[in-house]
Design a protein around this motif. Structure first.
Motif, PDB file in Angstrom:
ATOM      1  N   THR A  51      46.237  25.380  31.729  1.00 14.37           N
ATOM      2  CA  THR A  51      46.290  26.338  30.635  1.00 14.37           C
ATOM      3  C   THR A  51      44.910  26.409  29.974  1.00 14.37           C
ATOM      4  N   PRO A  52      44.628  27.467  29.218  1.00 15.67           N
ATOM      5  CA  PRO A  52      43.317  27.538  28.542  1.00 15.67           C
ATOM      6  C   PRO A  52      43.050  26.358  27.622  1.00 15.67           C
ATOM      7  N   MET A  53      44.052  25.935  26.858  1.00 14.00           N
ATOM      8  CA  MET A  53      43.837  24.851  25.918  1.00 14.00           C
ATOM      9  C   MET A  53      43.706  23.500  26.621  1.00 14.00           C
ATOM     10  N   ALA A  54      44.407  23.311  27.735  1.00 10.21           N
ATOM     11  CA  ALA A  54      44.233  22.077  28.500  1.00 10.21           C
ATOM     12  C   ALA A  54      42.845  22.037  29.133  1.00 10.21           C
ATOM     13  N   TYR A  55      42.382  23.187  29.610  1.00  9.19           N
ATOM     14  CA  TYR A  55      41.018  23.275  30.161  1.00  9.19           C
ATOM     15  C   TYR A  55      39.994  22.944  29.080  1.00  9.19           C
ATOM     16  N   LEU A  56      40.178  23.502  27.886  1.00  6.91           N
ATOM     17  CA  LEU A  56      39.259  23.232  26.785  1.00  6.91           C
ATOM     18  C   LEU A  56      39.272  21.751  26.415  1.00  6.91           C
ATOM     19  N   ARG A  57      40.455  21.154  26.389  1.00  6.57           N
ATOM     20  CA  ARG A  57      40.539  19.727  26.051  1.00  6.57           C
ATOM     21  C   ARG A  57      39.779  18.886  27.074  1.00  6.57           C
ATOM     22  N   ARG A  58      39.882  19.218  28.343  1.00  7.68           N
ATOM     23  CA  ARG A  58      39.176  18.448  29.375  1.00  7.68           C
ATOM     24  C   ARG A  58      37.660  18.661  29.274  1.00  7.68           C
ATOM     25  N   ILE A  59      37.248  19.869  28.909  1.00 15.08           N
ATOM     26  CA  ILE A  59      35.819  20.113  28.688  1.00 15.08           C
ATOM     27  C   ILE A  59      35.320  19.251  27.525  1.00 15.08           C
ATOM     28  N   ARG A  60      36.086  19.204  26.456  1.00 13.86           N
ATOM     29  CA  ARG A  60      35.700  18.393  25.299  1.00 13.86           C
ATOM     30  C   ARG A  60      35.620  16.917  25.657  1.00 13.86           C
ATOM     31  N   LEU A  61      36.584  16.440  26.427  1.00 20.05           N
ATOM     32  CA  LEU A  61      36.569  15.036  26.827  1.00 20.05           C
ATOM     33  C   LEU A  61      35.368  14.741  27.718  1.00 20.05           C
ATOM     34  N   GLN A  62      35.034  15.652  28.622  1.00 22.74           N
ATOM     35  CA  GLN A  62      33.874  15.448  29.478  1.00 22.74           C
ATOM     36  C   GLN A  62      32.593  15.448  28.660  1.00 22.74           C
ATOM     37  N   MET A  63      32.494  16.337  27.669  1.00 25.08           N
ATOM     38  CA  MET A  63      31.329  16.335  26.789  1.00 25.08           C
ATOM     39  C   MET A  63      31.214  15.004  26.053  1.00 25.08           C
ATOM     40  N   ALA A  64      32.344  14.495  25.567  1.00 27.83           N
ATOM     41  CA  ALA A  64      32.324  13.202  24.889  1.00 27.83           C
ATOM     42  C   ALA A  64      31.879  12.107  25.843  1.00 27.83           C
ATOM     43  N   ARG A  65      32.338  12.160  27.078  1.00 31.43           N
ATOM     44  CA  ARG A  65      31.926  11.144  28.060  1.00 31.43           C
ATOM     45  C   ARG A  65      30.425  11.204  28.313  1.00 31.43           C
ATOM     46  N   ASP A  66      29.885  12.414  28.399  1.00 30.37           N
ATOM     47  CA  ASP A  66      28.439  12.551  28.585  1.00 30.37           C
ATOM     48  C   ASP A  66      27.681  11.922  27.417  1.00 30.37           C
ATOM     49  N   LEU A  67      28.158  12.154  26.194  1.00 24.20           N
ATOM     50  CA  LEU A  67      27.513  11.575  25.020  1.00 24.20           C
ATOM     51  C   LEU A  67      27.583  10.051  25.049  1.00 24.20           C
ATOM     52  N   LEU A  68      28.747   9.521  25.413  1.00 24.69           N
ATOM     53  CA  LEU A  68      28.933   8.070  25.424  1.00 24.69           C
ATOM     54  C   LEU A  68      28.125   7.418  26.548  1.00 24.69           C
ATOM     55  N   ARG A  69      28.104   8.033  27.712  1.00 22.44           N
ATOM     56  CA  ARG A  69      27.379   7.440  28.852  1.00 22.44           C
ATOM     57  C   ARG A  69      25.871   7.481  28.638  1.00 22.44           C
ATOM     58  N   ASP A  70      25.417   8.463  27.852  1.00 25.84           N
ATOM     59  CA  ASP A  70      23.988   8.536  27.531  1.00 25.84           C
ATOM     60  C   ASP A  70      23.638   7.723  26.291  1.00 25.84           C
ATOM     61  N   ALA A  71      24.657   7.077  25.674  1.00 25.99           N
ATOM     62  CA  ALA A  71      24.459   6.363  24.410  1.00 25.99           C
ATOM     63  C   ALA A  71      23.781   7.270  23.383  1.00 25.99           C
ATOM     64  N   ALA A  72      24.198   8.545  23.383  1.00 25.55           N
ATOM     65  CA  ALA A  72      23.605   9.535  22.489  1.00 25.55           C
ATOM     66  C   ALA A  72      24.309   9.583  21.140  1.00 25.55           C
ATOM     67  N   VAL A  73      25.315   8.746  20.942  1.00 28.09           N
ATOM     68  CA  VAL A  73      26.036   8.668  19.670  1.00 28.09           C
ATOM     69  C   VAL A  73      26.103   7.204  19.264  1.00 28.09           C
TER      70      VAL A  73
END
Length: 252
Positions: free
Chosen positions: A189-211
């Motif tokens: 669904t659109p909202m499930a797709y958006l949630r997965r995009i948000r989670l992937q963005m968060a993972r990128d931030l965490l893996r880069d220690a950018a937060v």
């Protein structure tokens, strides 16, 4: 249909090690970011490396681009040396994870329809990540297809509190039509797709220690409830967000 036909269209190859750097001409590509290789030979320098490549049938890329852009299928020009960031980078990795899981875990034989769906998904991920336009055009033309407008709206508003009605309005679609289009294109669904995009963005931030904290990562991707964020993150990636951040800090 044999699975090897699928791999000729969307093929992943990996080698283990640590990549020192990739250069395309005089341009340095950041480690961990996708880049589009030039048809000619590309120079590399590495101490050891881990490199994944994805090859997609050119005709299907042109067809999907035409559907998204509202033009006839034709050769494409891509923005040279473009490195996706933020939501478009997250959309790219989401596509790669879906395609890779299917290729690695899928059966030895697949139907022609399944092969085509998987290849079109890979083409859509590429076109979302790298700006492109028909050869000879002055520059990138905005996508005019309704599904493409919906995807663009989601990625542009990934950090905003939006709902399915907002996406449908921006795309000029009914909510029911939008839901059906996303199920066909993303099996979601659109909202499930958006949630997965948000989670992937968060993972990128965490893996880069950018937060500085898990809470900061959750807030940056518009998921304010920390408990729900942690549960969704673990369901998506198999570990808690704190573990990702600790691993990134230890590596640094």
């Amino acid at each position: 249909m044999q699975r090897d036909r699928l791999r000729r269209r969307a093929h992943g190859r990996a080698a283990r090690g640590h990549l020192d750097e990739v250069r395309t001409g005089e341009h340095r590509a950041p480690v961990g970011r996708p880049i589009l290789f030039h048809p000619e030979a590309e120079p590399f320098r590495w101490t050891a490396f881990e490199l994944d490549t994805l090859r997609i049938d050119r005709g299907i890329v042109q067809t999907v681009a035409a559907e998204r852009g509202g033009w006839e299928p034709q050769p494409l020009a891509f923005e040279p040396h473009h490195v996706p960031e933020g939501a478009t980078l997250a959309a790219w990795w989401l596509m790669v994870r879906q395609v890779a899981a299917d290729v690695i875990a899928g059966p030895a034989e697949v139907s022609a329809d399944h092969d085509l769906r998987l290849t079109r998904a890979a083409a859509g991920g590429l076109l979302t990540a790298i700006p492109h336009w028909p050869v000879g055009a002055a520059g990138r033309a905005p996508a005019t297809a309704r599904l493409a407008r919906a995807e663009t709206f989601l990625l542009e508003h990934v950090q905003d509190p939006i709902g399915v009605e907002d996406v449908a309005r921006a795309a000029g679609m009914s909510e029911r039509g939008l839901q059906s289009a996303f199920r066909r294109a993303h099996a979601s669904t659109p909202m499930a797709y958006l949630r997965r995009i948000r989670l992937q963005m968060a993972r990128d931030l965490l893996r880069d220690a950018a937060v500085g904290s898990v809470a900061e990562a959750a807030g940056r991707v518009a998921i304010p409830h920390l408990g729900r964020f942690a549960a969704a993150y673990r369901a998506e990636f198999g570990e808690l967000p704190g573990a990702t951040l600790r691993a990134a800090r230890d590596e640094d």
